[in-house]
Each structure stands twice: as C-alpha cells, then as structure tokens.
Design an enzyme around this catalytic site. Structure first.
Site, PDB file in Angstrom:
ATOM      1  CG  HIS A   1      17.190 -47.322 -25.994  1.00 22.60           C
ATOM      2  ND1 HIS A   1      16.124 -47.235 -26.848  1.00 22.60           N
ATOM      3  CD2 HIS A   1      18.281 -47.481 -26.773  1.00 22.60           C
ATOM      4  CE1 HIS A   1      16.554 -47.337 -28.092  1.00 22.60           C
ATOM      5  NE2 HIS A   1      17.864 -47.497 -28.076  1.00 22.60           N
TER       6      HIS A   1
ATOM      7  CG  ASP B   1      25.849 -55.450 -33.040  1.00 18.42           C
ATOM      8  OD1 ASP B   1      26.257 -55.553 -34.220  1.00 18.42           O
ATOM      9  OD2 ASP B   1      25.456 -54.369 -32.554  1.00 18.42           O
TER      10      ASP B   1
ATOM     11  NE  ARG C   1      18.909 -56.072 -24.370  1.00 23.91           N
ATOM     12  CZ  ARG C   1      18.513 -55.017 -25.091  1.00 23.91           C
ATOM     13  NH1 ARG C   1      17.268 -54.615 -25.048  1.00 23.91           N
ATOM     14  NH2 ARG C   1      19.378 -54.374 -25.855  1.00 23.91           N
TER      15      ARG C   1
ATOM     16  NE  ARG D   1      27.630 -45.572 -35.645  1.00 22.73           N
ATOM     17  CZ  ARG D   1      27.793 -46.592 -34.793  1.00 22.73           C
ATOM     18  NH1 ARG D   1      28.857 -46.653 -34.039  1.00 22.73           N
ATOM     19  NH2 ARG D   1      26.878 -47.543 -34.708  1.00 22.73           N
TER      20      ARG D   1
ATOM     21  NE  ARG E   1      19.359 -55.910 -32.060  1.00 27.10           N
ATOM     22  CZ  ARG E   1      20.558 -56.407 -32.285  1.00 27.10           C
ATOM     23  NH1 ARG E   1      20.700 -57.572 -32.857  1.00 27.10           N
ATOM     24  NH2 ARG E   1      21.659 -55.744 -31.933  1.00 27.10           N
TER      25      ARG E   1
ATOM     26  CG  LEU F   1      20.866 -68.873 -23.142  1.00 27.34           C
ATOM     27  CD1 LEU F   1      20.560 -67.576 -23.890  1.00 27.34           C
ATOM     28  CD2 LEU F   1      21.691 -68.577 -21.890  1.00 27.34           C
TER      29      LEU F   1
ATOM     30  CD  GLU G   1      25.869 -57.428 -28.336  1.00 28.55           C
ATOM     31  OE1 GLU G   1      26.811 -56.682 -28.595  1.00 28.55           O
ATOM     32  OE2 GLU G   1      24.692 -57.030 -28.213  1.00 28.55           O
TER      33      GLU G   1
ATOM     34  CE  LYS H   1      29.142 -49.177 -22.735  1.00 25.57           C
ATOM     35  NZ  LYS H   1      28.560 -48.881 -24.043  1.00 25.57           N
TER      36      LYS H   1
HETATM   37  P1  0O2 Z   1      20.848 -52.293 -30.105  1.00 24.35           P
HETATM   38  O1  0O2 Z   1      19.694 -51.921 -30.935  1.00 24.35           O
HETATM   39  O2  0O2 Z   1      20.496 -52.505 -28.658  1.00 24.35           O
HETATM   40  O3  0O2 Z   1      21.666 -53.399 -30.659  1.00 24.35           O
HETATM   41  P2  0O2 Z   1      29.349 -51.465 -30.756  1.00 24.35           P
HETATM   42  O4  0O2 Z   1      28.000 -52.148 -30.616  1.00 24.35           O
HETATM   43  O5  0O2 Z   1      30.495 -52.439 -30.842  1.00 24.35           O
HETATM   44  O6  0O2 Z   1      29.349 -50.438 -31.844  1.00 24.35           O
HETATM   45  P3  0O2 Z   1      30.165 -50.883 -28.139  1.00 24.35           P
HETATM   46  O7  0O2 Z   1      29.894 -49.704 -27.244  1.00 24.35           O
HETATM   47  O8  0O2 Z   1      31.569 -51.355 -28.225  1.00 24.35           O
HETATM   48  O9  0O2 Z   1      29.552 -50.550 -29.545  1.00 24.35           O
HETATM   49  O10 0O2 Z   1      29.333 -52.137 -27.731  1.00 24.35           O
HETATM   50  P4  0O2 Z   1      28.819 -52.538 -26.326  1.00 24.35           P
HETATM   51  O11 0O2 Z   1      29.468 -51.733 -25.269  1.00 24.35           O
HETATM   52  O12 0O2 Z   1      28.990 -54.015 -26.258  1.00 24.35           O
HETATM   53  O13 0O2 Z   1      27.288 -52.115 -26.381  1.00 24.35           O
HETATM   54  C1  0O2 Z   1      26.447 -52.434 -27.421  1.00 24.35           C
HETATM   55  C2  0O2 Z   1      24.996 -52.639 -26.968  1.00 24.35           C
HETATM   56  O14 0O2 Z   1      24.881 -52.613 -25.535  1.00 24.35           O
HETATM   57  C3  0O2 Z   1      24.074 -51.531 -27.436  1.00 24.35           C
HETATM   58  O15 0O2 Z   1      23.602 -51.863 -28.696  1.00 24.35           O
HETATM   59  C4  0O2 Z   1      22.970 -51.545 -26.387  1.00 24.35           C
HETATM   60  O16 0O2 Z   1      22.070 -52.614 -26.632  1.00 24.35           O
HETATM   61  C5  0O2 Z   1      23.731 -51.873 -25.130  1.00 24.35           C
HETATM   62  N1  0O2 Z   1      24.225 -50.648 -24.465  1.00 24.35           N
HETATM   63  C6  0O2 Z   1      25.511 -50.267 -24.358  1.00 24.35           C
HETATM   64  N2  0O2 Z   1      25.604 -49.117 -23.667  1.00 24.35           N
HETATM   65  C7  0O2 Z   1      24.352 -48.752 -23.326  1.00 24.35           C
HETATM   66  C8  0O2 Z   1      23.800 -47.654 -22.591  1.00 24.35           C
HETATM   67  O17 0O2 Z   1      24.491 -46.771 -22.109  1.00 24.35           O
HETATM   68  N3  0O2 Z   1      22.441 -47.626 -22.448  1.00 24.35           N
HETATM   69  C9  0O2 Z   1      21.620 -48.597 -22.978  1.00 24.35           C
HETATM   70  N4  0O2 Z   1      20.310 -48.485 -22.781  1.00 24.35           N
HETATM   71  N5  0O2 Z   1      22.120 -49.646 -23.683  1.00 24.35           N
HETATM   72  C10 0O2 Z   1      23.455 -49.726 -23.855  1.00 24.35           C
HETATM   73  P5  0O2 Z   1      23.227 -50.777 -29.774  1.00 24.35           P
HETATM   74  O18 0O2 Z   1      24.062 -51.031 -30.965  1.00 24.35           O
HETATM   75  O19 0O2 Z   1      23.279 -49.403 -29.190  1.00 24.35           O
HETATM   76  O20 0O2 Z   1      21.754 -51.006 -30.156  1.00 24.35           O
END
Ligand code: 0O2
Length: 226
Positions: free
Chosen positions: A183, A100, A105, A84, A71, A49, A167, A140
């Site tokens: 968040h 992930d 990011r 979970r 991270r 990148l 990721e 979303k």
């Molecule tokens: P962290 O600490 O940021 O890593 P999954 O991760 O597969 O269980 P999902 O929903 O299929 O769940 O994954 P998705 O949609 O790719 O989203 C995962 C990550 O995107 C989250 O990681 C957040 O970093 C970000 N994200 C997704 N939706 C939201 C949201 O509505 N608000 C915010 N602020 N961030 C979001 P983690 O695992 O939550 O935590």
C-alpha cells in the site's frame, strides 16, 4: 482540498437560505447517526473476536489473534466510492451499496488461525455471511493475500434492532506486513510504479506465502499433542 476549493465551499454556504441550511443540518445528523450504528456493529464483532481469542488461549496456551484494527470509512472516501460507481448519494444507497463502511482487520499468528477464527465467528447464530473472498487460497494477481468476509450483525438500540454490515479482513502477520508495504509503495505520490516493481512485490508475496506455510508446519508439529 485546495485553498480555492475551500473558499468556494465557504461562499456557497453563505448563499444558502435558512430552509436549505435546515435540510443540510438534518442530513448531517442522519449521517452521523448511521456512522454511529456502524461503529456499534464494529464493536459487536470486535467483542466476539476477543471472546474467541480468550477461549482459544485457554485451550491452546497461545493467542491466535496478534492484533485487531478497526476503522470507519471517511466521508470523502464514501463519496469517492459512490461517485466511482455512479450511484446517486443518499443514506439508503450508501447502506445498500457499500459493504466496507465498518472495517475490521484481524491479524493472526498462523494461517490456520485465520480459518479457525472465521469458522468459529461464522457459526454464531447472530452472524450472517453475505460474501466471502478467499485471497489466501486464490491470491490476487499482484500477490495480495487475506480472507475477506462481509457479514451482517444485529445491534440492539433503545427502541429498535438494526442489522448492519461489517467487512472483516483476516490475515497473518506476514500477509499484513506485505499488504502494508504494498500500500505504501503503490500509493507513493510523485513516483511511477513500474512493472519491475510490481514483479518484485509479487516475488515478495510468494516468499511471504512460503514463510506462512513453513511456520504453519512448525505450529502443527508443536501442537500435535494438544
Ligand atoms: P481501505 O482503506 O483499506 O478500505 P471494493 O472495496 O468492493 O471496491 P474489491 O476489490 O471488490 O473492491 O474489494 P476487495 O477485493 O474485497 O478489497 C477491498 C480491500 O482489500 C481494500 O480496501 C484493501 O484494504 C484490501 N486490498 C485489496 N486488494 C489489495 C491489494 O492489492 N493491496 C493491498 N495493500 N490491499 C488490498 P480499499 O477500499 O482499497 O481501502
């Protein structure tokens, strides 16, 4: 973890026989090794990148990447996610089921930069796209926007090549601002997150999307002759 839980863990440790302790130590080493591989994969992608950022700035006289944050998922967070999903804990299962553990990011200046960078990265022959979620084209329901890519990248070790998953979340400054505040507000302890608050956040997300669109239009006008 509460004081009582810590004491319980300490007591459990005292009761472990030498053979079991040996296994615990060996597993811990394997876990640390796996995390190191993920860290290396993150470094590989970050370098790619940064190279793209440098080359783009030569061509267009500006940087598409405003900042990069990386991270590694923490052990408690890995355990929580595996529990979970009701997946038995072992290293192979972690590697197979969690995409992930290594997270990057990328905060971009403009919305178009997100797609330009993603396209350039995915066109590299050692990067394989596993999954793409375009929450910019399809936000979303709460208003969250970002482009998520799960990729695999090879890392070259002394005696082997390993392919690791990373990721990548690409988003603009406005998207990042909204996601960080979302968040903070959503996970505030001792505070109920009401429907009105969710609606207000959604309305802020819509404003931030409009801001991105207008800034991108301005960029197009300024860069028209480039
Ligand atoms: P962290 O600490 O940021 O890593 P999954 O991760 O597969 O269980 P999902 O929903 O299929 O769940 O994954 P998705 O949609 O790719 O989203 C995962 C990550 O995107 C989250 O990681 C957040 O970093 C970000 N994200 C997704 N939706 C939201 C949201 O509505 N608000 C915010 N602020 N961030 C979001 P983690 O695992 O939550 O935590």
């Amino acid at each position: 973890m509460s004081k009582q839980q810590i004491m319980n863990v300490e007591e459990a440790f005292l009761e472990i026989d030498n053979q079991t302790m040996g296994i615990v130590i060996e597993r811990s080493k394997e876990f640390v090794r796996l995390m190191t591989y993920y860290r290396c994969a993150m470094m590989e992608v970050e370098t790619k990148l940064n190279v793209l950022n440098q080359e783009f700035s030569l061509r267009h006289d500006r940087n598409p990447i405003s900042s990069i944050k990386s991270r590694l998922k923490t052990m408690p967070s890995i355990i929580e996610k595996m529990e979970r999903r009701q997946i038995p804990m072992d290293l192979d299962a972690i590697e197979t089921n969690l995409t992930d553990i290594a997270g990057i990011r990328v905060i971009c200046a403009f919305e178009q930069d997100v797609y330009t960078l993603a396209k350039a990265l995915l066109s590299q022959d050692d990067i394989t796209l596993i999954e793409q979620k375009d929450y910019i084209a399809n936000p979303k329901p709460n208003g969250y926007r970002s482009l998520h890519l799960i990729v695999s990248v090879p890392i070259f070790l002394q005696n082997e090549k390993r392919v690791m998953k990373v990721e990548i979340q690409l988003r603009t400054i406005a998207m990042d601002c909204w996601a960080s505040l979302d968040h903070q507000l959503r996970y505030k302890k001792h505070h109920e997150f009401t429907n009105e608050m969710a609606e207000e956040l959604l309305s802020c997300a819509i404003m931030s999307a409009q801001l991105d669109r207008r800034m991108d239009e301005l960029r197009e006008k300024v860069e028209y002759d480039d």
